[in-house]
Design an enzyme around this catalytic site. Structure first.
Site, PDB file in Angstrom:
ATOM      1  N   ILE A   1       9.953 -34.551  -6.210  1.00 35.48           N
ATOM      2  CA  ILE A   1      11.038 -34.705  -5.540  1.00 35.48           C
ATOM      3  C   ILE A   1      11.296 -33.241  -4.911  1.00 35.48           C
ATOM      4  O   ILE A   1      11.763 -32.635  -3.795  1.00 35.48           O
ATOM      5  CB  ILE A   1      12.172 -35.438  -6.148  1.00 35.48           C
ATOM      6  CG1 ILE A   1      11.777 -36.795  -6.416  1.00 35.48           C
ATOM      7  CG2 ILE A   1      13.578 -35.154  -5.266  1.00 35.48           C
ATOM      8  CD1 ILE A   1      11.670 -37.564  -4.921  1.00 35.48           C
ATOM      9  N   GLU A   2      11.055 -32.231  -5.999  1.00 34.52           N
ATOM     10  CA  GLU A   2      11.744 -30.972  -5.804  1.00 34.52           C
ATOM     11  C   GLU A   2      10.649 -30.120  -4.929  1.00 34.52           C
ATOM     12  O   GLU A   2      11.289 -29.524  -4.118  1.00 34.52           O
ATOM     13  CB  GLU A   2      11.809 -30.399  -7.237  1.00 34.52           C
ATOM     14  CG  GLU A   2      13.068 -30.753  -8.014  1.00 34.52           C
ATOM     15  CD  GLU A   2      14.374 -30.244  -7.394  1.00 34.52           C
ATOM     16  OE1 GLU A   2      14.272 -29.406  -6.628  1.00 34.52           O
ATOM     17  OE2 GLU A   2      15.356 -30.905  -7.894  1.00 34.52           O
ATOM     18  N   THR A   3       9.424 -30.082  -5.068  1.00 33.36           N
ATOM     19  CA  THR A   3       8.418 -29.377  -4.436  1.00 33.36           C
ATOM     20  C   THR A   3       7.443 -29.940  -3.978  1.00 33.36           C
ATOM     21  O   THR A   3       6.510 -29.077  -3.602  1.00 33.36           O
ATOM     22  CB  THR A   3       8.253 -27.951  -5.481  1.00 33.36           C
ATOM     23  OG1 THR A   3       7.489 -28.574  -6.523  1.00 33.36           O
ATOM     24  CG2 THR A   3       9.505 -27.362  -5.919  1.00 33.36           C
TER      25      THR A   3
END
Length: 332
Positions: A123-125
């Site tokens: 989700i983050e990167t």
């Protein structure tokens, strides 16, 4: 964290446009800089190096613009398709398979569910595919000295950045990240990097920018330190038989003050019945679908996800993605 995440102070869930925010005057900015210099001398830096640290950072209007238009301002039905995609799932499964031993080791050592580690990095990167192009020093300087709604928090992160660069011997001019100053595979802001990063590949340094092993271990440690309960439920869908009672409020970033028993009633029940400790802390979460609202019971683990990013939409996206990942991993 998107971050966030987050990231570390409660999100007000009231989105201000950049035009609605009164920019500080030059005199106010200079006063903040003087205050910053004074506080950093107490942290062991001399005036010359603090001044140089500040002067090395530049104001970036794009950071303000991004801060005032976060994805979390969207309704759920527009938010989740950004993250819950077949391509991200395929990428996540490949990442899990490639780093299966490291993920299993981190899950065991920090007592967290492996799918939550994989979900966060995805989700983050996008597993390192999009780690941000904003110079971290500029992002934190801009928000810390030119964004009054959260300036105090971001000045603290700017201070943590100076300490982090010294402690980890990082090249500050090459550090890139999100518009909120989050870095690396797991998007840790400087304070989180300093407090939760671990050297999981045992090479003598905590490198969240290049070491996937360190990122995996650090995300697991972050969740462990915030109280993740392995193999326990995260959130459960609710069924409303009537309108939401007036005495119940949807969670808006505050500490948990409801218990499950405060939320469940003849009017509000679990969509699927399970045995549940009704004395445990809980929250009421609302998701806006295109033609109706969904309500969910958020439990302790859901709250832990919001320690990464305070948005309940973010937490729900992480949870649902983690479930997809786990299903794909065990059935491949």
């Amino acid at each position: 964290m998107t971050l966030l995440k987050r990231l570390v102070t409660p999100l007000a869930f009231t989105i201000l446009s950049s035009s609605a925010i009164a920019a500080p005057t030059n005199a106010e900015v200079e006063a903040l800089k003087a205050e910053f210099i004074n506080s950093q001398t107490a942290n062991g830096f001399d005036v010359a190096e603090i001044t140089q640290f500040i002067d090395n950072a530049e104001y970036n209007q794009a950071v303000i613009d991004a801060m005032t238009k976060p994805w979390e301002a969207k309704p759920w039905h527009q938010y989740y398709p950004i993250f819950l995609t077949d391509k991200r799932l395929e990428k996540g499964l490949a990442f899990w398979n490639e780093h299966a031993d490291t993920i299993a080791k981190a899950a065991k050592e920090f007592n967290v569910d492996p799918q939550i580690i994989v979900a966060i990095i995805g989700i983050e990167t996008y597993y390192g595919g999009y780690m941000g192009n904003y110079p971290v020093k500029d992002a934190l300087y801009t928000l810390g000295f030119h964004y009054p709604p959260r300036a105090k928090f971001f000045r603290s992160e700017f201070a943590n950045l100076q300490s982090l660069v010294k402690e980890e011997q990082l090249d500050i001019n090459s550090l890139k990240g999100s518009y909120a100053g989050a870095m690396g595979f797991g998007q840790f802001i400087p304070s989180s990097y300093r407090h939760y990063a671990v050297d999981f590949d045992n090479d003598g340094k905590r490198d969240l920018l290049n070491s996937k092993a360190d990122a995996i271990g650090s995300v697991a440690n972050y969740f462990h330190q915030h109280g993740w309960q392995k193999d326990q439920p995260v959130t459960l869908q609710l069924t409303l038989n009537k309108d939401l009672p007036d005495n119940l409020k949807v969670w808006a970033g505050e500490r948990l003050h409801y218990k499950v028993a405060d939320i469940l009633s003849p009017e509000i029940s679990l969509a699927k019945s399970i045995d549940l400790d009704v004395s445990q802390p809980a929250m009421l979460v609302k998701l806006e679908q295109a033609d109706h609202d969904e309500y969910w019971l958020g439990l302790k683990n859901f709250y832990v996800i919001t320690r990464y990013n305070r948005s309940p939409l973010y937490a729900m996206a992480v949870y649902q993605f983690s479930q997809e990942l786990n299903q794909a991993y065990v059935t491949q």
